[in-house]
Each structure stands twice: as C-alpha cells, then as structure tokens.
Design a protein around this motif. Structure first.
Motif, PDB file in Angstrom:
ATOM      1  N   SER A   5       0.831  -1.204   0.000  1.00  0.00           N
ATOM      2  CA  SER A   5       0.000   0.000   0.000  1.00  0.00           C
ATOM      3  C   SER A   5       0.863   1.252   0.000  1.00  0.00           C
ATOM      4  O   SER A   5       0.551   2.231  -0.686  1.00  0.00           O
ATOM      5  CB  SER A   5      -0.919   0.019   1.221  1.00  0.00           C
ATOM      6  N   VAL A   6       1.941   1.220   0.752  1.00  0.00           N
ATOM      7  CA  VAL A   6       2.862   2.356   0.798  1.00  0.00           C
ATOM      8  C   VAL A   6       3.443   2.611  -0.597  1.00  0.00           C
ATOM      9  O   VAL A   6       3.479   3.745  -1.072  1.00  0.00           O
ATOM     10  CB  VAL A   6       3.991   2.112   1.828  1.00  0.00           C
ATOM     11  N   ILE A   7       3.857   1.549  -1.269  1.00  0.00           N
ATOM     12  CA  ILE A   7       4.435   1.693  -2.605  1.00  0.00           C
ATOM     13  C   ILE A   7       3.392   2.218  -3.585  1.00  0.00           C
ATOM     14  O   ILE A   7       3.665   3.137  -4.370  1.00  0.00           O
ATOM     15  CB  ILE A   7       5.023   0.351  -3.082  1.00  0.00           C
ATOM     16  N   ALA A   8       2.185   1.664  -3.548  1.00  0.00           N
ATOM     17  CA  ALA A   8       1.136   2.088  -4.475  1.00  0.00           C
ATOM     18  C   ALA A   8       0.761   3.555  -4.258  1.00  0.00           C
ATOM     19  O   ALA A   8       0.605   4.313  -5.228  1.00  0.00           O
ATOM     20  CB  ALA A   8      -0.093   1.198  -4.315  1.00  0.00           C
ATOM     21  N   ILE A   9       0.647   3.965  -3.013  1.00  0.00           N
ATOM     22  CA  ILE A   9       0.294   5.357  -2.724  1.00  0.00           C
ATOM     23  C   ILE A   9       1.435   6.287  -3.121  1.00  0.00           C
ATOM     24  O   ILE A   9       1.204   7.363  -3.674  1.00  0.00           O
ATOM     25  CB  ILE A   9      -0.096   5.511  -1.240  1.00  0.00           C
ATOM     26  N   TYR A  10       2.673   5.885  -2.875  1.00  0.00           N
ATOM     27  CA  TYR A  10       3.811   6.712  -3.288  1.00  0.00           C
ATOM     28  C   TYR A  10       3.843   6.876  -4.806  1.00  0.00           C
ATOM     29  O   TYR A  10       4.121   7.964  -5.308  1.00  0.00           O
ATOM     30  CB  TYR A  10       5.136   6.129  -2.789  1.00  0.00           C
ATOM     31  N   VAL A  11       3.564   5.806  -5.537  1.00  0.00           N
ATOM     32  CA  VAL A  11       3.545   5.891  -7.005  1.00  0.00           C
ATOM     33  C   VAL A  11       2.462   6.866  -7.458  1.00  0.00           C
ATOM     34  O   VAL A  11       2.683   7.656  -8.386  1.00  0.00           O
ATOM     35  CB  VAL A  11       3.347   4.493  -7.636  1.00  0.00           C
TER      36      VAL A  11
END
Length: 92
Positions: A5-11
């Motif tokens: 989720s952190v990676i997806a939101i950062y993207v």
C-alpha cells in the motif's frame, strides 16, 4: 499500513507530482527565439531536461507522501474533520 500500500500510494503521489513539475520552466521555440526544425510542432520544448524533471518530481512526491504518512500515523486530519455534509452519519 502494508508495504504494498505504501508503494502504491507513493507511485500515485509521484505521478501527480510529475504532472505538476513537467510544465515548469519549459520554453518553446517562439519563446526562446530559436529556429524551428522542419516538421517540428509549434509547442515542442527547446530546453526539456528529463533528469531535472525526475529529480524535482521525486522531491515533491517524497515531501507530499511524507506529509500524508505523518497525517496517517498521527491522525491530524481525519474523515470526520472533512465530512462537511455529515455523509458518514447518514450512512448509518
């Protein structure tokens, strides 16, 4: 928050920041007074620097995501704070 989720939101933050940063400082041939190449579009940039765009985009996205994550961890602004129409109350 899950790492995926952190990676997806950062993207998502990075892509939004890219659209904000892309037009900053770009000049076309008419604005810079340089001669156009035959077949070139009128709005084609003269001074596009992709590494600068990547750097600025990453800095902006990291700062915005940092604020988002701090808000998520500390609960500064919650859904109840921005629910101006009491929609959560009406859903119960």
């Amino acid at each position: 928050m899950e790492p995926t989720s952190v990676i997806a939101i950062y993207v998502l933050f990075w892509v939004m920041a890219a659209f904000i940063v892309l037009p900053i400082g770009i000049r076309n041939h008419h604005e810079s007074g340089e001669k156009m190449v035959r077949g070139q579009a009128d709005g084609a940039p003269v001074n596009f620097r992709p590494l600068r765009v990547l750097l600025l985009t990453t800095l902006l996205a990291t700062a915005a995501f940092g604020l988002f994550y701090l808000n998520y961890a500390n609960g500064w602004i919650t859904l109840d704070d921005i629910d101006f129409f009491n929609s959560r109350e009406r859903m119960r």
